[in-house]
Scaffold this active site. Structure first.
Site, PDB file in Angstrom:
ATOM      1  N   CYS A   1       0.832  -1.202   0.000  1.00  0.00           N
ATOM      2  CA  CYS A   1       0.000   0.000   0.000  1.00  0.00           C
ATOM      3  C   CYS A   1       0.867   1.254   0.000  1.00  0.00           C
ATOM      4  CB  CYS A   1      -0.870   0.025   1.244  1.00  0.00           C
ATOM      5  SG  CYS A   1      -1.943  -1.410   1.366  1.00  0.00           S
TER       6      CYS A   1
ATOM      7  N   ARG B   1       4.688   1.038  -6.168  1.00  0.00           N
ATOM      8  CA  ARG B   1       4.662   0.119  -5.010  1.00  0.00           C
ATOM      9  C   ARG B   1       3.739  -1.067  -5.275  1.00  0.00           C
ATOM     10  NH1 ARG B   1       6.523   2.344  -0.239  1.00  0.00           N
ATOM     11  NH2 ARG B   1       5.117   1.099   1.041  1.00  0.00           N
TER      12      ARG B   1
ATOM     13  N   TRP C   1      -2.861  -2.471  -1.816  1.00  0.00           N
ATOM     14  CA  TRP C   1      -2.386  -3.767  -2.314  1.00  0.00           C
ATOM     15  C   TRP C   1      -3.080  -4.784  -1.418  1.00  0.00           C
ATOM     16  CZ3 TRP C   1       0.669  -7.936  -0.548  1.00  0.00           C
ATOM     17  CH2 TRP C   1       1.193  -8.764  -1.546  1.00  0.00           C
TER      18      TRP C   1
ATOM     19  N   ASN D   1      -1.388   1.105   6.050  1.00  0.00           N
ATOM     20  CA  ASN D   1      -0.484   0.183   5.356  1.00  0.00           C
ATOM     21  C   ASN D   1       0.021  -0.779   6.413  1.00  0.00           C
ATOM     22  OD1 ASN D   1       1.297  -1.140   3.719  1.00  0.00           O
ATOM     23  ND2 ASN D   1       2.874   0.454   3.783  1.00  0.00           N
ATOM     24  N   GLY D   2      -0.261  -2.069   6.235  1.00  0.00           N
ATOM     25  CA  GLY D   2       0.209  -3.066   7.200  1.00  0.00           C
ATOM     26  C   GLY D   2      -0.853  -4.143   7.393  1.00  0.00           C
TER      27      GLY D   2
ATOM     28  N   GLU E   1      18.964 -14.838 -10.738  1.00  0.00           N
ATOM     29  CA  GLU E   1      18.439 -13.488 -10.937  1.00  0.00           C
ATOM     30  C   GLU E   1      17.833 -13.361 -12.329  1.00  0.00           C
ATOM     31  OE1 GLU E   1      17.558 -11.328  -9.136  1.00  0.00           O
ATOM     32  OE2 GLU E   1      17.357  -9.575 -10.402  1.00  0.00           O
TER      33      GLU E   1
ATOM     34  N   LYS F   1      13.920 -12.209 -12.942  1.00  0.00           N
ATOM     35  CA  LYS F   1      13.598 -11.030 -13.779  1.00  0.00           C
ATOM     36  C   LYS F   1      12.589 -11.389 -14.852  1.00  0.00           C
ATOM     37  CE  LYS F   1      14.581  -8.056 -11.948  1.00  0.00           C
ATOM     38  NZ  LYS F   1      14.953  -8.635 -10.702  1.00  0.00           N
TER      39      LYS F   1
ATOM     40  N   GLU G   1       9.029 -12.321 -13.279  1.00  0.00           N
ATOM     41  CA  GLU G   1       8.225 -11.315 -12.576  1.00  0.00           C
ATOM     42  C   GLU G   1       7.687 -10.233 -13.488  1.00  0.00           C
ATOM     43  OE1 GLU G   1      10.127  -9.054  -9.498  1.00  0.00           O
ATOM     44  OE2 GLU G   1      12.017  -8.971 -10.538  1.00  0.00           O
TER      45      GLU G   1
ATOM     46  N   HIS H   1      19.801 -34.774 -13.750  1.00  0.00           N
ATOM     47  CA  HIS H   1      19.267 -35.572 -12.637  1.00  0.00           C
ATOM     48  C   HIS H   1      17.758 -35.425 -12.531  1.00  0.00           C
ATOM     49  CE1 HIS H   1      23.287 -36.619 -11.318  1.00  0.00           C
ATOM     50  NE2 HIS H   1      23.628 -35.365 -11.585  1.00  0.00           N
TER      51      HIS H   1
ATOM     52  N   LYS I   1       6.777  -3.171  -4.726  1.00  0.00           N
ATOM     53  CA  LYS I   1       8.200  -2.832  -4.699  1.00  0.00           C
ATOM     54  C   LYS I   1       8.834  -3.190  -3.367  1.00  0.00           C
ATOM     55  CE  LYS I   1      12.089  -1.232  -6.073  1.00  0.00           C
ATOM     56  NZ  LYS I   1      12.849  -2.074  -7.013  1.00  0.00           N
TER      57      LYS I   1
HETATM   58  C1  AGP Z   1      13.079  -8.142  -7.352  1.00  0.00           C
HETATM   59  O1  AGP Z   1      13.008  -7.699  -8.700  1.00  0.00           O
HETATM   60  C2  AGP Z   1      11.792  -7.988  -6.612  1.00  0.00           C
HETATM   61  N1  AGP Z   1      11.339  -6.654  -6.665  1.00  0.00           N
HETATM   62  C3  AGP Z   1      11.875  -8.583  -5.214  1.00  0.00           C
HETATM   63  O2  AGP Z   1      12.380  -9.897  -5.312  1.00  0.00           O
HETATM   64  C4  AGP Z   1      12.774  -7.805  -4.227  1.00  0.00           C
HETATM   65  O3  AGP Z   1      14.121  -7.958  -4.587  1.00  0.00           O
HETATM   66  C5  AGP Z   1      12.567  -8.396  -2.829  1.00  0.00           C
HETATM   67  O4  AGP Z   1      11.217  -8.202  -2.467  1.00  0.00           O
HETATM   68  C6  AGP Z   1      13.474  -7.754  -1.768  1.00  0.00           C
HETATM   69  O5  AGP Z   1      13.184  -6.388  -1.673  1.00  0.00           O
HETATM   70  P1  AGP Z   1      14.221  -5.465  -0.840  1.00  0.00           P
HETATM   71  O6  AGP Z   1      15.535  -5.565  -1.561  1.00  0.00           O
HETATM   72  O7  AGP Z   1      13.633  -4.098  -0.871  1.00  0.00           O
HETATM   73  O8  AGP Z   1      14.304  -6.044   0.556  1.00  0.00           O
END
Ligand code: AGP
Length: 604
Positions: free
Chosen positions: A2, A27, A74, A98-99, A477, A481, A484, A500, A599
């Site tokens: 949020c 976000r 969110w 938010n929470g 990674e 990428k 997501e 395997h 985010k």
């Molecule tokens: C990565 O592209 C994502 N946005 C997600 O995996 C992110 O890296 C993860 O949530 C950790 O976030 P932070 O680095 O702000 O702790």
């Protein structure tokens, strides 16, 4: 997660709130709303499922209110519906949150709140509780309620009898505030009001913030007033804009050479790693017997690269834990263990709680964080800030690269402190590190080739990323990428492990992105690539070789700049980022706001 924003001052609130919410869109959210005092003193609400532009379309009130709160939701509790959208209003109270209030059901029962509820949210229960406890003093009601909540929260609250005033209180969930000539601002993060003020303070947990047109006061739950500790933002407004790029993600991919340089340069003195300016004492490194890295997502992947590098150079145990698992394991940590916590936002709740657990075992907790003054940065014993600037795109790119750079600096420092490398070797290492921005820039010139290449990826259902050693950690990674932002299932696999079982999934045309930059395992990786090629895979190979045309090895060869094996990861990852970006764009998706994602994950 949020997004929240609040404003009270001399300007009309509506556009400030809506523009602020627009800057918080990154976000991740699914509905939006604002609540504001009308000039009659009544509180009005506009909220809708959808985007900020949909909210703007229903903000048809000519009211010139100068005090209001705004929210992008969110969904955690309850579906994506108008009634579940924030702000919520119960009786004289209107609020945004938010929470997660973990005991909202018990509170609804205990205080008999259910009759006043129309939504499925924990937030509305909170509004009903504040209203129930309100007897004319907002601060008293907040003080009582704050002691009853279990969980994380960042509330902005307006009480009908107190026009022009916004109250706030937080626990864990982030909130920053600022008073400037235009009035008082509060938000989830600075980008919401950076156009008005570059000075801000972190709202301390369990402190009641009262913000009016002419100032902000802070008091603890016992009523003791405290002065906010203001910080100055160290990046300009343009840094939080797209600057002509179609998406923040592409801009941030291109910012990597500069972000890298900004991050390493202040930590290199006489060609050696030096953390004096960061307040990292030599004793932090001197008696380090083992290292535990804890993070989530991309930050954890940076930790995996760091592990491989550090374990290889330092010859001490280095383990990497997913923060959400670490919290419930029996961590093997002693007072000489170094715990490195990695987080771009510095607010990821799983990582923050993992840090709090680690601090019970060792004072050697060091966080690698991009957001100044964030919770993780403030709670770790030591912090090494990355200087990537604001990372707006949900898919982390430049933050990952500078997190890796930080591991490389720390590894070199530890190598010297533990007498594992000579000063000459350290200077050579640093020289190679300083050359990375140049090789990244070289890779970025291949962008148009990546755009063409991804036409082959767009219709893929499944993709594999394979490699060995550092290339394997980097594959993690690359897979994330792609997943997501393009929603294609992608899996990183140790190249030697495929046979395997998983190789059963390789069939005609399945894209396999293979990395072969590590000389000591190169021939083994090529053999593994031939295995998948022989079973019909469409292989895209990243290596430093001149030009591989042998079709029994790969369909496409991407040549990487010449650079020492340990530093090739910085070049490979840019290719993987561009492949993910152009695949997502080619599929018609917005890579900056991928579905279901946020985010900064500030809920567990
Ligand atoms: C990565 O592209 C994502 N946005 C997600 O995996 C992110 O890296 C993860 O949530 C950790 O976030 P932070 O680095 O702000 O702790």
């Amino acid at each position: 997660m949020c997004g929240i924003i609040g404003f009270t001052g001399k300007k009309e609130a509506q556009d400030i709130l809506l523009d602020g919410l627009a800057s918080l869109e990154y976000r991740g959210y699914d509905s939006a709303g604002i609540s504001y005092f009308k000039d009659t003193g009544k509180i009005s609400i506009r909220k809708t499922v959808g985007k900020v532009k949909d909210l703007r379309a229903i903000c048809d009130d000519e009211n010139n209110s100068t005090c209001g709160i705004g929210h992008t939701r969110w969904a955690t509790h309850g579906g994506v519906t108008n009634s579940n959208a924030h702000p919520h209003k119960v009786g004289k109270v209107s609020l945004i949150h938010n929470g997660i209030i973990e005991n909202y059901h018990e509170l609804a029962e205990e205080y008999d709140l259910s009759s006043s509820l129309i939504s499925e949210t924990d937030t509305e229960v909170a509004a009903a509780l504040f209203n129930k406890l309100y007897d004319g003093s907002p601060v008293d009601a907040i003080r009582k309620a704050a002691r009853l909540f279990h969980g994380s929260f960042a509330f902005c609250i307006m009480f009908k009898d107190h026009p022009g005033t916004i109250y706030a209180i937080r626990n864990v969930s982030p909130m920053v505030a600022s008073y400037c000539e235009d009035g008082s601002f509060i938000a989830s993060d600075l980008t919401a009001f950076i156009n008005y003020s570059r000075r801000y303070f972190i709202v301390p947990e369990y402190h009641i913030l009262t913000m009016k047109e002419d100032g902000i006061t802070l008091e603890d739950l016992e009523g003791n007033q405290i002065q906010p500790e203001y910080l100055e933002v160290d990046w300009d407004v343009a840094a939080a804009q797209k600057d002509g790029y179609p998406h923040f993600m592409l801009k941030e991919i291109h910012e990597q050479p500069d972000a890298f340089t900004r991050t390493i340069t202040p930590r290199i003195v006489n060609q050696l790693p030096d953390f004096t300016e960061d307040g990292l004492p030599d004793e932090l490194f001197a008696d380090c017997t083992d290292i535990t890295v804890v993070a989530c997502g991309t930050a954890m992947h940076a930790g995996m690269v760091g592990k491989t590098l550090m374990q290889g150079m330092l010859k001490i145990p280095v383990t990497v834990s997913v923060a959400s698992e670490f919290r419930y394991e029996q961590p093997v940590i002693s007072r000489t263990s170094l715990v490195i916590v990695v987080s771009q936002s510095g607010e990821t709740i799983d990582t923050l709680e993992a840090l709090r657990l680690a601090k019970k075992y060792t004072t050697k907790t060091l966080s690698i964080v991009n957001v100044k003054g964030s919770s993780i940065a403030r709670e770790s014993n030591y912090v090494l800030y990355t200087h990537a600037g604001p990372e707006i795109a949900v898919a982390s790119t430049k933050a990952y690269t500078v997190q890796m750079a930080s591991f490389y600096l720390l590894c070199c420092k530890l190598g010297l402190s533990l007498n594992k490398i000579t000063e000459h070797e350290a200077k050579t290492f640093i020289k190679n590190l300083q050359n990375v921005p140049n090789t990244i820039s070289q890779v970025l010139t291949q962008e148009s080739e990546m755009q063409r290449l991804t036409n082959r990826m767009i219709n893929a259902q499944n993709t594999f990323f394979i490699g060995r050693s550092l290339d394997y950690t980097l594959s993690m990674e690359g897979a994330l990428k792609l997943k997501e932002i393009s929603y294609i299932h992608a899996e990183a696999y140790a190249a030697g492990e495929l046979k395997h079982g998983t190789i059963a999934l390789i069939s005609d045309g399945v894209p396999v992105i293979a990395l072969a930059t590590q000389k000591h395992v190169y021939s083994k990786v090529i053999s593994n690539i031939r295995e998948v090629k022989a079973r019909g895979a469409y292989v895209i190979l990243l290596s430093k070789d001149e030009n591989i045309t042998d079709k029994s090895v790969c369909d496409v060869h991407i040549r990487l700049p010449e650079s020492p094996d340990a530093f090739s990861v910085f070049n490979s990852v840019v290719i993987l980022q561009l492949i993910a970006y152009y695949t997502a764009v080619g599929k018609g998706f917005n890579p900056d706001q991928p579905r279901n994602l946020a985010k900064s994950v500030t809920v567990e």
